[in-house]
Design an enzyme around this catalytic site. Structure first.
Site, mmCIF file in Angstrom:
data_model
loop_
_atom_site.group_PDB
_atom_site.id
_atom_site.type_symbol
_atom_site.label_atom_id
_atom_site.label_comp_id
_atom_site.label_asym_id
_atom_site.label_seq_id
_atom_site.Cartn_x
_atom_site.Cartn_y
_atom_site.Cartn_z
ATOM 1 N N CYS A 87 0.815 -1.220 0.000
ATOM 2 C CA CYS A 87 0.000 0.000 0.000
ATOM 3 C C CYS A 87 0.852 1.275 0.000
ATOM 4 O O CYS A 87 0.523 2.246 -0.680
ATOM 5 C CB CYS A 87 -0.991 0.007 1.146
ATOM 6 S SG CYS A 87 -0.307 -0.189 2.786
ATOM 7 N N ASP A 90 -7.496 5.626 -1.421
ATOM 8 C CA ASP A 90 -7.153 4.434 -0.649
ATOM 9 C C ASP A 90 -6.677 3.328 -1.593
ATOM 10 O O ASP A 90 -7.400 2.944 -2.505
ATOM 11 C CB ASP A 90 -8.401 3.982 0.114
ATOM 12 C CG ASP A 90 -8.119 2.907 1.134
ATOM 13 O OD1 ASP A 90 -7.069 2.247 1.036
ATOM 14 O OD2 ASP A 90 -8.956 2.718 2.033
ATOM 15 N N HIS A 114 -6.207 0.197 -0.823
ATOM 16 C CA HIS A 114 -6.561 -1.120 -0.295
ATOM 17 C C HIS A 114 -7.722 -1.756 -1.054
ATOM 18 O O HIS A 114 -8.757 -2.114 -0.471
ATOM 19 C CB HIS A 114 -6.876 -1.032 1.197
ATOM 20 C CG HIS A 114 -5.720 -0.596 2.022
ATOM 21 N ND1 HIS A 114 -5.401 0.735 2.214
ATOM 22 C CD2 HIS A 114 -4.785 -1.303 2.695
ATOM 23 C CE1 HIS A 114 -4.327 0.818 2.981
ATOM 24 N NE2 HIS A 114 -3.932 -0.404 3.294
#
Length: 393
Positions: free
Chosen positions: A74, A278, A280
């Site tokens: 990430c 994000d 993820h």
């Protein structure tokens, strides 16, 4: 469960919180919007940022390594996003907008291809992970903001199309002289040529100085990354207003950082909430088409962006800025000095004209892990390579 296996998939939930109906301004990478009257413009601006997420089923890293970065990549993806924003500003301009289904410009395709998950793409997950191996980071190991900044700096040297000058300012100090010599390397050449006539230039000093004069307009576009630690386990609230001001600067590239177990790419704020992309989400790797086009829907966030309270931010971050020209950099210096005089918050870093004598060479980097730190903190960010002064009141 090992922290390196923790992940979640934002696309599973199907519902995203809409932007708040608030009169407070929304700031995204140096642009101000109204949440009441410009919501479509906000979403268009967010969707136009490159969104790099976990991927699966790509070529094995190193030939025999992982075929997915789910659970460990990430921060690497956040590094791709902040550099991707710099490349968009460099080649397309900050006001460029992505339109779904529209045939894209060659410059855009070249930028996207630089991040495709293949070993020969300049800024692919393969290149970032393997460059980290050379700096003491095994593939699959967490990176902190400083580590990914240093790796991107090394990879940018090979991108001769963009000609970026990537500078990582260490010790909470930005040295103007260092940056100008990096972005205008001919300064040293001109000084040596005009001060010391000699045979090195084939006896044609006049021609050399004329050439140097012709090139004085050249400035390598600057990507300035400033790793910082704004507290111990939590962000020191004295820096919150200063951090928010960074998103308001026209040179802003945003911030990479996050909160425990999650790295994010922060692109702005509204009120006391940070706006972020994000990484993820695990998506299949993408293959370019035979005609050179890239199926790019999954590289743009087409739902309202995520938000979190600024006090939840992990104190280990890297702030980014892009200066296309010398005038942009001079303007940035002026704005930073004004911010330093403000009483709204403490300065996060120092801006100086020349290298202070007490600092070591900012380019000297030691990324050798100190596992005692890692074991002691047991936090998401790899604190063993975050050798920053702790800033506090």
């Amino acid at each position: 469960m090992d922290a390196a296996t923790l992940t979640y998939d934002t696309l599973r939930f199907g519902e995203f919180e809409e932007f708040p109906e608030t009169a407070e301004p929304v700031w995204i990478l140096g642009r101000e919007f109204s949440a009441l009257t410009e919501k479509d413009d906000i979403l268009s601006d967010v969707a136009s940022r490159l969104w790099f997420t976990y991927r699966k089923n790509f070529q094995p890293i190193g030939g025999t390594g992982p075929t997915s970065d789910t659970g460990w990549g990430c921060m690497l993806r956040c590094g791709q996003m902040i550099l991707g924003e710099a490349l968009v500003c460099r080649h397309l301009g900050r006001d460029w907008r992505w339109v779904r289904g529209q045939r894209q410009k060659e410059e855009y395709l070249s930028i996207l291809n630089a991040f495709i998950d293949k070993k020969d793409s300049y800024y692919s997950i393969h290149q970032i992970a393997q460059m980290g191996v050379g700096e003491g980071k095994s593939i699959g190991q967490w990176y902190g903001p400083n580590t990914v900044a240093q790796v991107l700096k090394k990879l940018s040297v090979f991108d001769t199309w963009s000609r970026l000058a990537v500078h990582v300012a260490m010790d909470n100090t930005v040295v103007i002289e260092e940056i100008k010599r990096l972005c205008m390397p001919w300064l040293d050449f001109v000084g040596a040529a005009c001060a010391e006539p000699g045979p090195e230039l084939n006896g044609c000093l006049e021609g050399a100085c004329a050439l140097a004069e012709e090139e004085t307009a050249l400035w390598r576009p600057l990507v300035l990354l400033i790793p910082l630690r704004l507290g111990l386990s939590d962000i020191n609230e004295a820096y919150i207003e200063t951090l928010k001001q960074c998103f308001m600067l026209p040179q802003s590239l945003g911030v990479i950082g996050g909160k425990p177990n999650s790295a994010h790419y922060f692109i702005g704020f509204v009120g006391e909430e940070l706006i972020y992309l994000d990484p993820h989400t695990t998506q299949p790797a993408v293959e370019p088409c035979e005609d050179g086009q890239v199926p790019d829907d999954t590289y743009h966030c087409q739902h309202p962006p995520c938000r979190m309270h600024i006090c939840e931010l992990d104190p280990s971050i890297a702030v980014g800025f892009f200066c296309r020209t010398e005038d942009d950099f001079d303007d940035w210096c002026l704005r930073i000095r004004k911010l330093s005089c403000s009483r709204e918050g403490l300065p996060m870093f120092e801006l100086v004209d020349s290298q202070p004598s007490h600092l070591i060479n900012a380019d000297v980097l030691n990324l050798t892990p100190d596992f005692s730190d890692s074991d002691r903190l047991e936090r998401f960010f790899d604190s063993e390579d975050e050798e920053f002064e702790i800033l506090s009141l």
